[in-house]
Design a protein around this motif. Structure first.
Motif, short mmCIF file in Angstrom:
data_model
loop_
_atom_site.label_atom_id
_atom_site.label_comp_id
_atom_site.label_asym_id
_atom_site.label_seq_id
_atom_site.Cartn_x
_atom_site.Cartn_y
_atom_site.Cartn_z
N VAL A 161 2.49 -1.06 -5.79
CA VAL A 161 2.54 -2.46 -6.21
C VAL A 161 3.94 -3.04 -5.99
O VAL A 161 4.10 -4.16 -5.49
CB VAL A 161 2.11 -2.59 -7.68
N GLY A 162 4.96 -2.26 -6.36
CA GLY A 162 6.33 -2.74 -6.22
C GLY A 162 6.73 -2.98 -4.78
O GLY A 162 7.32 -4.02 -4.44
N VAL A 163 6.40 -2.04 -3.92
CA VAL A 163 6.75 -2.18 -2.50
C VAL A 163 5.98 -3.34 -1.88
O VAL A 163 6.52 -4.11 -1.08
CB VAL A 163 6.50 -0.87 -1.74
N ALA A 214 7.95 -6.42 -0.27
CA ALA A 214 7.83 -6.61 1.18
C ALA A 214 6.95 -7.80 1.54
O ALA A 214 6.92 -8.23 2.69
CB ALA A 214 7.26 -5.35 1.82
N GLY A 215 6.21 -8.32 0.56
CA GLY A 215 5.30 -9.41 0.85
C GLY A 215 4.18 -9.00 1.76
O GLY A 215 3.70 -9.77 2.59
N SER A 216 3.74 -7.74 1.61
CA SER A 216 2.68 -7.20 2.47
C SER A 216 1.65 -6.49 1.61
O SER A 216 1.97 -5.91 0.58
CB SER A 216 3.28 -6.22 3.47
N LEU A 253 -2.49 0.11 -0.22
CA LEU A 253 -3.41 1.20 0.12
C LEU A 253 -3.16 2.43 -0.74
O LEU A 253 -4.03 3.29 -0.88
CB LEU A 253 -3.26 1.56 1.61
N GLY A 254 -1.97 2.52 -1.33
CA GLY A 254 -1.68 3.64 -2.21
C GLY A 254 -2.28 3.49 -3.59
O GLY A 254 -2.37 4.47 -4.35
N VAL A 255 -2.73 2.28 -3.95
CA VAL A 255 -3.28 2.04 -5.29
C VAL A 255 -4.50 2.92 -5.58
O VAL A 255 -4.60 3.53 -6.65
CB VAL A 255 -3.59 0.54 -5.49
N PRO A 256 -5.48 3.03 -4.65
CA PRO A 256 -6.63 3.90 -4.95
C PRO A 256 -6.22 5.35 -5.22
O PRO A 256 -6.80 6.01 -6.09
CB PRO A 256 -7.50 3.79 -3.70
N LEU A 257 -5.23 5.85 -4.47
CA LEU A 257 -4.79 7.22 -4.71
C LEU A 257 -4.21 7.36 -6.12
O LEU A 257 -4.50 8.33 -6.83
CB LEU A 257 -3.73 7.63 -3.68
#
Length: 197
Positions: free
Chosen positions: A156-158, A162-164, A169-173
């Motif tokens: 979430v932070g990155v 980065a505004g991207s 995609l790391g959230v589900p993990l």
């Protein structure tokens, strides 16, 4: 050359000292993170350093996990002495609870799981094995939970910085790791079989 068994009273004293230092260090780390993020944001006049405040959650998770591992090591040593007949758990507990300045809840958290149902001597090893297995499973759950929280907050932070959306995609993990951490510990034989009825 054989080494003398560790003194449970000295081990408990060291444990309480170590836990006290650990909690103080954790509080300092949380305060520093909480202060540094807004200060850097003001100095740079940029909102993105505020995302550093997200580090508080993984820091707390790591601190609590390290504390739990310390307690597990202490409990294993104490149970070894108890199984061998070198220690009376009630005497050990009472010797520390009689010291008024010591935190009652901390002591209850250490000793209550061991003294809820004390088995006959023949069932001590089974109870010790069950307690240690449960402790290890709990620590594994804390490690998974901390890893999941770290992945989630970092994603979430990155993504925000980065505004991207790609880092999300790391959230589900992170969510899967957190789900695995919360799965109930399967029942094990030991205390139940050591205390029929």
């Amino acid at each position: 050359m054989t080494h003398a068994a560790p003194n449970p009273f000295a081990l408990t004293t060291r444990l309480l000292d170590r836990r006290g230092r650990g909690y103080r260090n954790l509080v300092v780390a949380v305060v520093l993170i909480g202060l540094a993020a807004p200060v850097v944001a003001l100095l740079k006049w940029d909102w993105r350093p505020l995302l550093g405040g997200l580090l508080v959650m993984p820091a707390v998770g790591v601190g609590l996990t390290l504390d739990a591992r310390t307690v597990v090591r202490w409990r294993r040593a104490v149970l070894d002495a108890w199984v061998a007949g070198r220690l009376d758990l009630a005497v050990l507990r009472d010797s520390f609870t009689s010291v008024k300045p010591l935190p009652a809840r901390t002591l209850a958290g250490l000793f209550d799981p061991l003294l809820t149902r004390t088995p006959p001597e023949a069932g001590r090893q089974a109870m010790a094995d069950t307690v240690i297995a449960t402790d290890r499973a709990a620590v594994r759950g804390m490690i998974l939970g901390t890893a999941g929280l770290t992945v989630f907050t970092a994603s979430v932070g990155v993504a925000a910085a980065a505004g991207s959306a790609w880092p999300l995609l790391g959230v589900p993990l992170g969510l899967v790791l957190n789900w695995l951490a919360r799965r109930p510990i399967p029942p094990r034989s030991g205390i139940e079989t050591a205390h029929p009825g």
